[in-house]
Write an enzyme that holds these catalytic residues in place. Structure first.
Site, mmCIF file in Angstrom:
data_model
loop_
_atom_site.group_PDB
_atom_site.id
_atom_site.type_symbol
_atom_site.label_atom_id
_atom_site.label_comp_id
_atom_site.label_asym_id
_atom_site.label_seq_id
_atom_site.Cartn_x
_atom_site.Cartn_y
_atom_site.Cartn_z
ATOM 1 N N SER A 1 -40.104 11.039 33.697
ATOM 2 C CA SER A 1 -41.506 11.421 33.859
ATOM 3 C C SER A 1 -41.623 12.888 34.308
ATOM 4 C CB SER A 1 -42.179 10.461 34.858
ATOM 5 O OG SER A 1 -43.574 10.624 34.857
ATOM 6 N N ASP B 1 -47.319 4.418 26.270
ATOM 7 C CA ASP B 1 -47.256 5.193 27.514
ATOM 8 C C ASP B 1 -48.621 5.811 27.792
ATOM 9 O OD1 ASP B 1 -46.775 7.101 29.533
ATOM 10 O OD2 ASP B 1 -44.734 7.446 28.827
ATOM 11 N N HIS C 1 -44.954 3.391 30.264
ATOM 12 C CA HIS C 1 -44.350 4.626 30.754
ATOM 13 C C HIS C 1 -43.008 4.399 31.448
ATOM 14 C CE1 HIS C 1 -44.045 8.628 32.419
ATOM 15 N NE2 HIS C 1 -44.073 8.159 33.656
#
Length: 324
Positions: free
Chosen positions: A141, A262, A292
């Site tokens: 991320s 996501d 995600h």
């Protein structure tokens, strides 16, 4: 009555697995964990290592967590998996996160934040014990954004390869900071930079598919749950643009993975990197319907698919480049 309701409220256990002592838990997983603080000019970093108990170390992996998270709680499950495959894994809480120094979740200078983690990673990477082994950077991320900055801040030969899990290089439209907000706060001559005043789009719910895992992640006592700070959103927007403009400078072997559902980082982050990077050895995996948080937040059968792909990729690169 008050005391009764207080008794009923469950206390958060010290770790996601409950009250089992840490040494026992890690040994049950086949790894040895150590924790320490690393002094830098920008403050102390909380760092962890995960070493395989019964395997020879074949390479080192340096892991960076995402926004508001830390290297403990569920993120360490990624570290543990890699360690059981024969990798020495090192992770650091980013400045402003977890048990590291800094204002909570303030990312006003991401180059500095990346350089601070990189100073620890390079300290280990060039240590006598590991300097001759292949070495990989791993970012999840927003940690992918920080990891890419670390790569750009390093000599080209420092890293054998890069791994990204749902990296943040392109901000989805619903997550983009309002230009009007940023402009208005900018008129305050930086005074508003640390304010936790930006709209909160409830990212955790959009990141985690498995409801039981969502509960566990949400119960992390070190997770930042406040509104995003003005300077953090300003800086993430700037650095995303910078990375997009410099994808072609990526020459290292890499794997990047993303789920099509996501809601926190755009799958186009991984697709654009794959299309524009100059690397001769590059791999992209897109998972239909996954959210995600591909390893921590998906049902186990989905997470296992992602982990299998990661293991195959890194094992193959150690084999291919290990003697270089």
């Amino acid at each position: 009555m008050a005391s009764e309701s207080a008794e009923q409220k469950p206390e958060t256990p010290p770790n996601f697995w409950g009250d089992m002592p840490e040494d026992e838990y890690y040994a049950s997983q086949g790894v040895k964990n150590s924790q320490s603080y690393f002094e830098t000019p920008n403050g102390k970093l909380f760092t962890q290592s995960f070493l395989p108990l019964d395997k020879q170390v074949k390479a080192t992996v340096y892991m960076t967590h995402g926004y508001g998270s830390d290297t403990g709680w569920l993120f360490q499950k990624i570290c543990i998996h890699f360690s059981t495959w024969g990798y020495a894994v090192f992770a650091a809480d980013l400045l402003g996160h977890g048990r590291s120094d800094g204002l909570r979740c303030y990312m006003g200078d991401m180059e500095k934040i990346a350089a601070t983690s990189l100073s620890f990673f390079k300290h280990v990477r060039y240590s006598e014990e590991y300097k001759d082994l292949p070495a990989f950077l791993f970012g999840e991320s927003m940690g992918g954004l920080a990891t890419m900055l670390m790569y750009f801040q390093s000599e080209p030969t420092t890293w054998t390869g890069l791994m990204f899990s749902a990296p943040l290089f392109v901000i989805p439209e619903p997550m983009k900071p309002s230009k009007l907000h940023l402009f208005a706060y900018g008129l305050l001559f930086g005074l508003a930079d640390t304010w936790a005043a930006m709209p909160d789009n409830k990212m955790v719910g959009k990141a985690i598919k498995d409801p039981e895992k969502l509960k566990i992640i949400a119960s992390n006592p070190r997770r930042y749950a406040g509104k995003p700070r003005v300077g953090t959103m300003r800086e993430i927007a700037r650095v995303c643009q910078y990375i997009q403009d410099n994808f072609s400078k990526v020459t290292a072997p890499f794997l990047t993975v993303h789920g099509t559902a996501d809601g926190v980082t755009c799958p186009s982050s991984s697709k654009l990197l794959y299309e524009k990077a100059s690397s001769e050895d590059k791999s992209l995996k897109i998972y239909e319907g996954m959210y995600h948080s591909l390893i921590q937040g998906e049902p186990d059968e989905n997470a296992d698919i992602v982990l299998k792909d990661m293991r195959e990729w890194i094992d193959e690169r150690v084999e291919r480049y290990g003697s270089n």
